[in-house]
Design an enzyme around this catalytic site. Structure first.
Site, PDB file in Angstrom:
ATOM      1  N   GLY A  10     -18.149  32.840  19.049  1.00  0.00           N
ATOM      2  CA  GLY A  10     -17.184  31.745  19.011  1.00  0.00           C
ATOM      3  C   GLY A  10     -15.770  32.282  19.077  1.00  0.00           C
ATOM      4  O   GLY A  10     -15.454  33.314  18.480  1.00  0.00           O
ATOM      5  N   GLY A  15     -13.103  32.487  14.773  1.00  0.00           N
ATOM      6  CA  GLY A  15     -13.687  33.591  15.537  1.00  0.00           C
ATOM      7  C   GLY A  15     -12.646  34.611  15.948  1.00  0.00           C
ATOM      8  O   GLY A  15     -12.818  35.824  15.770  1.00  0.00           O
ATOM      9  N   PHE A 114       1.091  15.667   3.868  1.00  0.00           N
ATOM     10  CA  PHE A 114      -0.265  15.386   4.316  1.00  0.00           C
ATOM     11  C   PHE A 114      -1.037  14.743   3.165  1.00  0.00           C
ATOM     12  O   PHE A 114      -0.584  14.760   2.019  1.00  0.00           O
ATOM     13  CB  PHE A 114      -0.943  16.680   4.790  1.00  0.00           C
ATOM     14  CG  PHE A 114      -1.328  16.644   6.246  1.00  0.00           C
ATOM     15  CD1 PHE A 114      -0.369  16.459   7.223  1.00  0.00           C
ATOM     16  CD2 PHE A 114      -2.662  16.761   6.634  1.00  0.00           C
ATOM     17  CE1 PHE A 114      -0.726  16.404   8.569  1.00  0.00           C
ATOM     18  CE2 PHE A 114      -3.027  16.711   7.976  1.00  0.00           C
ATOM     19  CZ  PHE A 114      -2.055  16.531   8.944  1.00  0.00           C
ATOM     20  N   GLN A 227     -17.225  14.165   7.153  1.00  0.00           N
ATOM     21  CA  GLN A 227     -15.937  13.480   7.024  1.00  0.00           C
ATOM     22  C   GLN A 227     -15.707  12.489   8.166  1.00  0.00           C
ATOM     23  O   GLN A 227     -15.853  12.848   9.335  1.00  0.00           O
ATOM     24  CB  GLN A 227     -14.807  14.507   7.021  1.00  0.00           C
ATOM     25  CG  GLN A 227     -13.428  13.870   6.863  1.00  0.00           C
ATOM     26  CD  GLN A 227     -12.375  14.898   6.496  1.00  0.00           C
ATOM     27  OE1 GLN A 227     -11.921  15.654   7.357  1.00  0.00           O
ATOM     28  NE2 GLN A 227     -11.997  14.947   5.229  1.00  0.00           N
ATOM     29  N   HIS A 229     -12.772  10.506   9.804  1.00  0.00           N
ATOM     30  CA  HIS A 229     -11.308  10.504   9.827  1.00  0.00           C
ATOM     31  C   HIS A 229     -10.811   9.068   9.893  1.00  0.00           C
ATOM     32  O   HIS A 229     -11.338   8.276  10.680  1.00  0.00           O
ATOM     33  CB  HIS A 229     -10.799  11.306  11.031  1.00  0.00           C
ATOM     34  CG  HIS A 229      -9.346  11.665  10.944  1.00  0.00           C
ATOM     35  ND1 HIS A 229      -8.350  10.736  11.117  1.00  0.00           N
ATOM     36  CD2 HIS A 229      -8.733  12.850  10.670  1.00  0.00           C
ATOM     37  CE1 HIS A 229      -7.178  11.341  10.971  1.00  0.00           C
ATOM     38  NE2 HIS A 229      -7.374  12.620  10.698  1.00  0.00           N
ATOM     39  N   LEU A 239      -8.887  11.541  18.228  1.00  0.00           N
ATOM     40  CA  LEU A 239      -8.177  11.668  16.961  1.00  0.00           C
ATOM     41  C   LEU A 239      -6.699  11.304  17.086  1.00  0.00           C
ATOM     42  O   LEU A 239      -6.020  11.702  18.034  1.00  0.00           O
ATOM     43  CB  LEU A 239      -8.304  13.137  16.498  1.00  0.00           C
ATOM     44  CG  LEU A 239      -7.565  13.542  15.231  1.00  0.00           C
ATOM     45  CD1 LEU A 239      -8.166  12.846  14.027  1.00  0.00           C
ATOM     46  CD2 LEU A 239      -7.631  15.049  15.057  1.00  0.00           C
ATOM     47  N   GLU A 242      -3.394  12.766  11.153  1.00  0.00           N
ATOM     48  CA  GLU A 242      -2.958  12.327   9.825  1.00  0.00           C
ATOM     49  C   GLU A 242      -1.443  12.477   9.677  1.00  0.00           C
ATOM     50  O   GLU A 242      -0.813  11.794   8.864  1.00  0.00           O
ATOM     51  CB  GLU A 242      -3.678  13.185   8.773  1.00  0.00           C
ATOM     52  CG  GLU A 242      -3.401  12.800   7.345  1.00  0.00           C
ATOM     53  CD  GLU A 242      -4.410  13.426   6.381  1.00  0.00           C
ATOM     54  OE1 GLU A 242      -5.627  13.253   6.597  1.00  0.00           O
ATOM     55  OE2 GLU A 242      -3.983  14.102   5.434  1.00  0.00           O
ATOM     56  N   ARG A 273      -8.796  11.617   2.711  1.00  0.00           N
ATOM     57  CA  ARG A 273      -9.397  10.947   3.871  1.00  0.00           C
ATOM     58  C   ARG A 273     -10.575  10.042   3.518  1.00  0.00           C
ATOM     59  O   ARG A 273     -10.722   8.961   4.087  1.00  0.00           O
ATOM     60  CB  ARG A 273      -9.838  11.998   4.893  1.00  0.00           C
ATOM     61  CG  ARG A 273      -8.664  12.594   5.605  1.00  0.00           C
ATOM     62  CD  ARG A 273      -9.077  13.629   6.612  1.00  0.00           C
ATOM     63  NE  ARG A 273      -7.884  14.122   7.300  1.00  0.00           N
ATOM     64  CZ  ARG A 273      -7.864  15.167   8.102  1.00  0.00           C
ATOM     65  NH1 ARG A 273      -8.983  15.845   8.341  1.00  0.00           N
ATOM     66  NH2 ARG A 273      -6.758  15.541   8.678  1.00  0.00           N
ATOM     67  N   HIS A 337     -15.623  13.132  12.171  1.00  0.00           N
ATOM     68  CA  HIS A 337     -14.589  14.126  12.472  1.00  0.00           C
ATOM     69  C   HIS A 337     -14.968  15.550  12.097  1.00  0.00           C
ATOM     70  O   HIS A 337     -14.697  16.494  12.839  1.00  0.00           O
ATOM     71  CB  HIS A 337     -13.314  13.726  11.731  1.00  0.00           C
ATOM     72  CG  HIS A 337     -12.144  14.622  11.987  1.00  0.00           C
ATOM     73  ND1 HIS A 337     -11.696  14.905  13.254  1.00  0.00           N
ATOM     74  CD2 HIS A 337     -11.332  15.310  11.140  1.00  0.00           C
ATOM     75  CE1 HIS A 337     -10.643  15.731  13.179  1.00  0.00           C
ATOM     76  NE2 HIS A 337     -10.418  15.994  11.917  1.00  0.00           N
ATOM     77  N   ARG A 372     -12.812  17.218   2.537  1.00  0.00           N
ATOM     78  CA  ARG A 372     -11.783  18.194   2.871  1.00  0.00           C
ATOM     79  C   ARG A 372     -10.419  17.524   2.967  1.00  0.00           C
ATOM     80  O   ARG A 372     -10.297  16.444   3.544  1.00  0.00           O
ATOM     81  CB  ARG A 372     -12.109  18.853   4.215  1.00  0.00           C
ATOM     82  CG  ARG A 372     -11.011  19.781   4.717  1.00  0.00           C
ATOM     83  CD  ARG A 372     -11.408  20.466   6.003  1.00  0.00           C
ATOM     84  NE  ARG A 372     -11.529  19.558   7.140  1.00  0.00           N
ATOM     85  CZ  ARG A 372     -10.500  19.069   7.834  1.00  0.00           C
ATOM     86  NH1 ARG A 372      -9.265  19.359   7.481  1.00  0.00           N
ATOM     87  NH2 ARG A 372     -10.704  18.276   8.875  1.00  0.00           N
ATOM     88  N   SER A 377      -8.469  22.688   6.920  1.00  0.00           N
ATOM     89  CA  SER A 377      -9.494  23.295   7.783  1.00  0.00           C
ATOM     90  C   SER A 377      -8.913  24.468   8.554  1.00  0.00           C
ATOM     91  O   SER A 377      -9.552  25.522   8.678  1.00  0.00           O
ATOM     92  CB  SER A 377     -10.069  22.264   8.747  1.00  0.00           C
ATOM     93  OG  SER A 377      -9.050  21.751   9.575  1.00  0.00           O
TER      94      SER A 377
END
Lengths: 558, 330, 295
Positions: A10, A15, A114, A227, A229, A239, A242, A273, A337, A372, A377
C-alpha cells in the site's frame, strides 16, 4: 523472485510513511501497491490533521482525553497517549518534508476547529490536506528512490512456520505472478469502504490487507465500529469535509432550524461524528429532512472564505450539484466513511503473526475505539506508519533472509485459474458486490437492531455462496481488472460477515455502534474489544479488555 | 437518456491486427446529471467486463480516470454526459495521447513520472533544520495550493503540443511541479533549479499554446507556472540555452523604443548582432520575405504617445520594486 | 457598426497584406474602423513571460483609450485578441488588481473602468453580421475550393477568457465563414493546435515540425489552402513553410490565406488590394481555382 528486508503493501499515507521510516533505519525497503502511489484514497482526506503543539500553547493531554472521550472509552489509552504525544513531532516532520500547511499571521502553523475538540488543533492545507500530504510523501519516496512495485496486486501472504515471509503478487500489466520474500511485511492497504454502498470511499478501497491478514490467521478487532460521516453528498456520496463545519457551517433541517443545538448544546455542529450522524438521522426519520437529507449551509462564511479554505468541496458542489456553496445550502446525509476496526496490532504495528505489521485504517491499535475524531485518521497513519516502519527495520536486522520456494506461486496460480475457468452462470462480481453493499447499508447503518442485522447476515451469507460460483467475464492476461475485482470481492464478502457478526454480538450502544434495541452503553459487560478469527464456519469471536491509563469512563455529552 | 459511447479499444493479446485496435459502440441509459465515468462503469459492470479503465475516487481527486473525450483530455468523473454529447447522442472516448496504450483506456504513465523525477521534485532547504516549523507566510502557502492541487492525472501531458513533437520536453506537469519548489520560500535551490530548467527540454521549449491550461481539471494552470518560471529566470538573469530570456528582453526593448514590436530588430537583438551563424540561418526566410516586398523594416516609426508607454513601463517596474514582487491577480 | 481598430504590430510590419485586406473587407461590410494609432503592442504573451503586470498595464492603457473613444475594440490577430481577452479577464475578476493597474495609468490621465469589449474580426463577422449576411454579400463564391481552418491557440484557449460560454458559436466561427464564402471546409485535428511560432527562435526544429505536421495533415485531407485569422500563425505556416518542408523532406506547397484575403476573394475584391502576391507560398492555384484573372 524478488527479495527485500521490509515490504510495505500500500502506498497511501501509512504505507509511504512506514517505507520512509524503514528505509531511513537502514532496511532494504520496497512498496507494493495495486495503484500508482498518488492514486491512494488518502487523497480524499480533506479537513486536516490533529496535533497538540506545545510551542503553540497546546497540551497533548487534552488531545488524548478528547480522543478517549470520542472513542466512547473503547480506545486503548496507552496507544492514544502515544498518538497524542507523537503528534507534534509528526506535524513538524511533515512541515520539514515540504507540506504547505496553512499559517497564522506570524508565519507559524495555523489551525482550524474540528469536531469533538474544544480547541482548534487541526492543521490543514485548504481542504485538500490528505492530497497535499500524500503528494509530499510521494516526493520523499522519489527522493529516497524507494523501489515501488507499481500496479501489483498481492494475492496472498506467504505463511511458513507460523510467520509471514513475504507475498505472492501479480503484476497487473502482465498478469504474471511472482514471489516477493521479505523479513517483515507491513500492511497499509486502507479500509474496506466498498463493503457498503454508497460509500465516500474510492472504488479501490476493498479491504485487501484486512482480508489477507484474516485469511492468514490474524484476528480483526472491533470491526463493528463503522463510521458514518455526517456530511456526504446527496446523490453520489462524495465527502464534504468536516472543515465546512469547523469553519462555521450550519446544519439545517427542513424547518430551517440548527437542530444540533438540541442534541449537542455546547459543541453543536462540531460534536463528534457519531453524535452528529445520529442527530441527522433522527431528524430525517422524524420527518424533518428533505428527500432523505439535511442541509449544510455555508453562505454566511462569505464567498472568499469558501473559495480559499473550502475550494475543493466548492468545486464538487459546482461540478455535481451545479451551484456554489456561497449561493445555496447543499443537501447532505450520513454516509459510510471509515472503519475504526481493523487488524489487531500492538503500538508498534505488530500483528499477532510474527513478521506481519499493519498501520493506518487497515490496522486497529486501537486509538479510535468506538468513534474516530475527525482529523485523527491522518495522524494515525503517520504516527503508526512510522512506528511500524522503525520497528520492522530493527526487527529484520537480526533475522536471516527467508527461504521460500519459487513454487509457492503455483498455489495462487491454481486459485486464479480455477476462478477464470468457471463457466458463466448469469451472475456477476458487480451484482454480488452491489447486493452486499445494499444489504449492509440497509441494515448495518447509523441505527441498528437485532432483526435487521440478522437479515443482513443472511444476505451476506448468500453473497458468499454466490461468490463461490461466479465467473470472471474477462480471461485475458494483460491488465485484467475483471479478475482483480473478483479477488477483491473475495476479501469483502468475508469482511462484511465479520462486521455484522461483531455488531450482532455487541448488545449495547457505544460510539458509532448504536442499537435501537440496546440504546445504552454497557460498561459492565461490553467495555471490551471484539476479536474475530477466521474459521471454516465463519468468524469466531473473542474479546479483549480495554487498556486504561488515566481516564475513567464518564457519561459522554457534547 | 439513451446515449452511445464510442470507445477506442485496444487489446494487445488479440491475434490479428484488426482485433487489436478498433472502435466499439455501447448504448447506455445515462441519467441527465451523470458523468461519462458513470457510463463507463455501467458498461464495465453490466455489459462488457473486458472494457478496461482506471478509476477510483469519482470525485476528481485521485487522478486515475483521465482520458480523451471528443478528442480532448479530461477526468471522466468530472465530465458530465450532457455536456459531452455530440451529434446523435454519441460521446467519443479514447485513451490519453502522448503515452503508449497498455489496454483499452489504460495508458503507460512512465513517461509522465520520469519527467516528474527529472525536476528533483522534493523540497531542498538550506541551512540547519529548525526544531520547530519553518516560518512562511500564509499568502505564500495559499499561492502554492494552486499548484499543489495537481493530482498527476496526465491530462496536460496527453494534450501537450510540444511533447507530441519532442519527447525530450519536460512537459507541463513536471514543470508545474518544478514551480511548486521555486515558489516555495522554504526551498533553497532556486538558482540551481532554474539553471537546470533553462536547458534544452525545459521552460523555453513551451509554445504557450495553452492546451494544458484548457484541459487541466484542477485549475493548476501549468503553462502559467512555466511562464512564472521564465519570469524567475529573467529576474535571476540566468543564461539560457535558447535565447529565451534575451528574446523577452529584446521584445520589451522594442516595445519601449517604439511602442510596438519591430520584428527585424527583435530577431537581431535576440541572437545578437554578431551571432552570424544564427542570423545566416534566418537568411533564406528573410530573403523570401524581401522578395515578396514584406521584409519588415529595421527602422520603425514610433507610435504617437510612445513616451506615455515608456512612462507606464517604468512605473510598473517601480511598483514591483516598492512591493518587492510583481502584483498578481487572485 | 463602428470600432476602435487595433491592427496589431504584425499587420503593420511583417504582414502588410493583412492590414490592407482587412480594411478593404471591413469597408465592404460597412464596418467603420477608427484606427488606434497610439495603442501599444499587447505584449503578445512574450512580455507577459517577463512581467505580466507590466503587460496588463499596457493593455489597460489601450482599453482605457477605447473607453474614451466610446467604442469596442476590433482586432485582426488571434494573438492580440487572446492576450487582450486574458488581460481583460484578470482585470475584471479582481477589482483590487485593477486598482493597482489604474494607479500606474493615473499619471497618464487614464483609468480603465472595466467596460470595454474586445472582438476579433472573425467574431464580428460570425456574430454581429452573421454567416447568412456574409453569404449574401458574396459575389464570387469560392465553389470547389477546399479550405482547412487554422484558428491559432489564442483564439480558442483558454475558453474561459474567450466568452465561449456566452457565445458557443465562436468555436466554429471560422468554419461558418469558410462555408459562407462558398468554399468547402476541410476538417483536420490540427485546426485548433499550435503553429509553433512562439518557439521559432528558441527551438526551431520543434516549431518546423509543427508547421510540417499541420500543413501536411490538411493537404492529405485534400485541402487546396489553409485560412487563418492569426498573422503570427501565418508567418510560421506561410513564411517558414519552405524550411519546414525541407526539414521533413517533403513537398508541401500549401497556400496559407489570411482570413480577410479569403473573404476579399469571395467579395470580389481585387487580388492586388488583397496582397495575394505577397504570400510566400504562391496563391496562384487558389486564384485559378476561384477564377481570378492574374494581372
Amino acid at each position: 523472485m524478488y527479495q527485500h528486508d521490509v515490504l510495505v503493501i500500500g502506498a497511501g499515507l501509512a504505507g509511504m510513511r512506514a517505507a520512509l521510516a524503514a528505509q531511513q533505519a537502514g532496511a532494504d525497503t520496497a512498496i507494493i501497491t495495486k495503484v500508482t502511489p498518488v492514486r491512494s484514497h488518502s487523497n480524499a482526506a480533506q479537513g486536516g490533521i490533529n496535533a497538540a503543539l506545545t510551542h503553540l500553547g497546546d497540551d497533548w493531554h487534552e488531545h488524548a482525553y478528547e480522543t478517549v472521550k470520542g472513542s466512547d472509552y473503547l480506545g486503548d489509552q496507552d496507544a492514544i497517549e502515544i498518538l497524542a504525544q507523537d503528534a507534534g513531532r509528526s506535524i513538524i516532520e511533515l512541515e520539514h518534508m515540504g507540506v504547505i500547511f496553512s499559517r497564522g499571521p506570524d508565519g507559524k502553523l495555523g489551525t482550524r476547529h474540528f469536531g469533538g475538540q474544544q480547541r482548534a488543533r487541526t492543521f490543514y492545507v485548504a481542504d485538500i490536506t490528505g492530497a497535499a500530504i500524500l503528494h509530499v510523501l510521494f516526493e520523499q519516496i522519489l527522493k529516497a528512490k524507494t523501489r515501488v512495485y507499481e500496479e501489483w496486486f498481492v494475492t496472498s501472504l506467504i505463511m511458513e512456520d507460523g510467520e509471514c515471509r513475504g507475498v505472492v503478487a501479480m503484476e497487473i500489466k502482465s498478469g504474471k505472478l511472482e514471489v516477493i520474500t521479505a523479513k517483515a511485511v507491513i500492511l497499509a492497504t486502507g479500509g474496506c469502504g466498498r463493503v457498503f454502498e454508497p460509500s465516500t470511499n474510492g472504488l479501490i478501497v476493498t479491504g485487501d490487507g484486512m482480508g489477507l491478514a484474516y485469511n492468514a490467521g490474524a484476528p480483526l478487532m472491533d470491526m463493528e465500529m463503522t463510521q458514518f460521516h455526517p456530511t456526504t453528498l446527496k446523490n453520489n456520496g462524495i465527502l464534504m469535509t468536516e472543515a465546512a463545519r469547523g469553519e462555521g457551517g450550519y446544519l439545517l433541517n427542513s424547518k430551517g432550524e440548527r437542530f444540533m443545538e438540541k442534541y449537542a448544546p455546547t459543541f453543536k455542529e462540531l460534536a463528534s461524528r457519531d453524535v452528529v450522524s445520529r442527530s441527522e438521522q433522527t431528524e430525517i426519520n422524524e420527518g424533518r429532512g428533505i428527500d432523505g437529507c439535511v442541509l449544510l449551509d455555508l453562505r454566511h462564511l462569505g464567498r472568499e472564505a469558501i473559495e480559499t479554505k473550502l475550494a475543493y468541496i466548492n468545486e464538487i458542489a459546482i461540478d455535481y450539484m451545479g451551484f456554489s456553496l456561497a449561493d445555496k445550502p447543499i443537501p447532505v446525509r450520513p454516509g459510510y466513511h471509515y472503519i475504526m476496526g481493523g487488524i489487531k496490532t500492538n503500538v508498534d504495528g505488530l500483528t499477532k503473526i510474527p513478521g506481519l505489521y499493519a498501520a493506518g485504517e487497515t490496522a486497529c491499535v486501537s486509538v479510535h475505539g468506538g468513534n474516530r475524531l475527525g482529523a485523527n485518521s491522518l495522524l494515525d497513519t503517520v504516527v503508526f506508519g512510522r512506528r511500524s516502519g522503525e520497528h520492522a527495520a530493527q526487527m529484520v536486522k537480526s533475522k536471516p533472509a527467508p527461504k521460500v520456494s519459487e513454487a509457492r506461486v503455483q498455489q495462487d496460480e491454481k486459485h486464479i485459474k480455477a476462478l477464470l475457468d468457471r463457466p458463466a452462470n448469469g451472475d456477476s462480481v458487480a451484482k454480488i458486490r452491489l447486493d452486499m453493499g445494499n444489504a449492509m447499508t440497509e441494515n448495518v447503518q447509523v441505527f441498528r437492531n437485532e432483526q435487521g442485522m440478522k437479515t443482513a447476515l443472511a444476505d451476506i451469507k448468500k453473497t458468499q455462496e454466490r461468490y463461490k460460483k461466479v465467473a470472471v467475464g474477462n480471461k485475458g492476461k494483460v491488465f485484467n481488472t475483471s479478475l482483480i475485482f473478483a479477488l477483491e470481492l473475495g476479501f469483502m464478502v468475508d469482511l462484511a460477515e465479520v462486521i455484522v457478526a461483531g455488531a450482532l454480538a455487541r448488545k449495547e450502544s457505544r460510539g458509532a455502534h448504536a442499537r435501537t434495541d440496546f440504546p445504552d452503553r454497557d460498561d459492565v459487560n461490553w467495555m471490551k474489544h471484539t476479536l474475530a478469527y477466521n474459521t471454516e464456519n465463519g468468524p469466531k469471536l473473542d474479546y479483549l479488555p480495554v487498556v486504561f491509563t488515566q481516564w475513567e469512563p464518564k457519561v459522554r455529552s457534547y | 437518456m439513451q446515449i452511445t459511447l464510442k470507445v477506442k479499444r485496444y487489446n494487445p493479446e488479440a491475434t490479428s491486427e484488426d482485433k487489436k485496435s478498433y472502435f466499439q459502440e455501447y448504448k447506455v441509459d445515462a441519467p441527465a446529471d451523470s458523468t461519462v465515468l458513470d457510463s463507463l462503469i455501467q458498461i464495465r459492470e453490466y455489459q462488457d467486463e473486458s472494457l478496461t479503465l482506471r478509476c477510483s475516487c469519482r470525485g476528481a481527486i485521485c487522478g486515475s480516470c483521465a482520458m480523451r473525450v471528443n478528442g480532448h483530455a479530461g477526468l471522466m468523473c468530472k465530465t458530465k454526459v450532457e455536456k459531452a454529447l455530440g451529434k446523435n447522442n454519441v460521446i467519443l472516448v479514447e485513451p490519453m495521447g502522448n503515452q503508449p496504450v497498455v489496454k483499452d483506456l489504460v495508458v503507460d504513465m512512465s513517461l509522465f513520472f520520469d519527467k516528474v523525477r527529472a525536476v528533483e521534485p522534493y523540497l531542498q532547504p538550506v541551512g540547519p533544520e529548525p526544531k520547530e516549523e519553518r516560518i512562511a507566510s500564509n499568502e505564500d502557502m495559499l499561492h502554492l495550493v494552486g499548484v499543489m492541487s495537481c493530482i498527476m492525472c496526465g491530462a496536460c501531458v496527453s494534450d501537450c503540443t510540444v511533447l507530441e513533437m519532442d519527447p525530450n520536453f519536460l512537459g507541463p506537469a513536471a514543470l508545474a511541479k518544478a514551480y511548486r519548489f521555486v515558489a516555495d520560500p522554504r526551498d533553497g535551490k532556486t538558482k540551481e533549479r532554474i539553471t537546470e530548467y533553462n536547458k534544452y527540454g525545459g521552460i523555453w521549449d513551451c509554445t504557450r499554446c495553452m492546451e494544458c491550461v484548457q484541459v487541466c481539471p484542477k485549475g493548476v494552470d501549468p503553462m502559467g507556472r512555466i511562464m512564472m518560471l521564465r519570469t524567475k529566470a529573467d529576474e535571476l538573469g540566468t543564461k539560457d540555452y535558447s535565447y529565451g530570456v534575451r528574446h523577452a528582453d529584446a521584445f520589451e526593448d522594442s516595445v519601449k523604443k517604439g511602442g510596438k514590436l519591430n520584428e527585424a530588430e527583435l530577431v537581431i537583438n535576440t541572437f545578437g548582432f554578431f551571432n552570424v551563424p544564427k542570423l545566416l540561418g534566418m537568411l533564406p526566410v528573410a530573403m523570401r520575405a524581401a522578395y515578396k516586398r514584406k521584409m519588415p523594416s529595421l527602422f520603425h516609426k514610433s507610435i504617437p504617445g510612445v513616451q506615455s508607454v515608456r512612462r507606464i513601463m517604468s512605473k510598473a517596474h517601480e511598483v514591483e520594486k516598492v512591493q518587492g514582487k510583481k502584483p498578481m491577480p487572485r | 457598426m463602428k470600432f476602435a481598430f487595433y491592427p496589431g504590430c504584425v499587420s503593420k510590419g511583417g504582414c502588410p497584406e493583412l492590414f490592407a485586406s482587412a480594411v478593404a473587407v471591413a469597408e465592404k461590410f460597412g464596418i467603420e474602423l477608427d484606427e488606434m494609432k497610439g495603442a501599444s503592442c499587447t505584449g503578445a504573451g512574450i512580455l507577459q513571460e517577463k512581467n505580466r503586470f507590466l503587460g496588463d498595464c499596457l493593455n489597460a492603457r489601450t482599453f482605457a483609450m477605447a473607453e474614451n473613444m466610446g467604442l469596442p475594440i476590433l482586432t485582426i490577430c488571434s494573438t492580440c485578441q487572446g492576450v487582450f481577452s486574458q488581460a481583460h479577464q484578470r482585470l475584471d475578476r479582481d477589482p483590487s488588481y485593477r486598482a493597482q493597474v489604474n494607479e500606474v495609468l493615473k499619471e497618464e490621465g487614464l483609468e480603465y473602468k472595466g467596460t470595454v469589449e474586445v472582438k476579433h474580426m472573425l467574431w464580428v463577422l460570425a456574430e454581429d453580421i452573421g454567416a447568412t449576411e456574409v453569404k449574401k454579400r458574396v459575389v464570387r463564391p469560392l465553389t470547389g475550393l477546399r479550405v482547412a481552418p487554422f484558428y491559432g491557440c489564442y483564439l480558442v484557449r483558454p475558453s474561459s477568457a474567450l466568452g465561449f460560454d456566452m457565445h458557443p458559436a465562436r468555436q466554429t466561427s471560422l468554419e461558418s465563414i469558410i462555408e459562407a464564402c462558398g468554399a468547402e471546409v476541410v476538417d483536420f485535428p490540427g485546426k485548433t493546435r499550435c503553429c509553433g511560432f512562439p518557439i521559432t527562435t528558441i527551438n526551431e526544429k520543434n516549431s518546423m515540425g509543427m508547421v510540417a505536421k499541420h500543413t501536411l495533415d490538411a493537404k492529405d485531407r485534400g485541402a487546396d489552402a489553409m485560412v487563418t485569422p492569426c498573422p503570427l500563425c501565418h508567418l510560421n505556416l506561410d513564411g517558414y513553410q519552405p524550411k519546414a518542408a525541407a526539414q521533413v523532406n517533403e513537398n508541401i506547397d500549401l497556400p496559407i490565406l489570411h482570413l480577410p484575403q479569403m473573404l476579399g476573394l469571395a467579395l470580389g475584391l481585387d487580388s492586388n488590394i488583397l496582397g495575394m502576391g505577397r504570400n510566400i507560398m504562391t496563391t496562384y492555384n487558389v486564384l485559378m481555382k476561384v477564377g481570378v484573372k492574374i494581372h
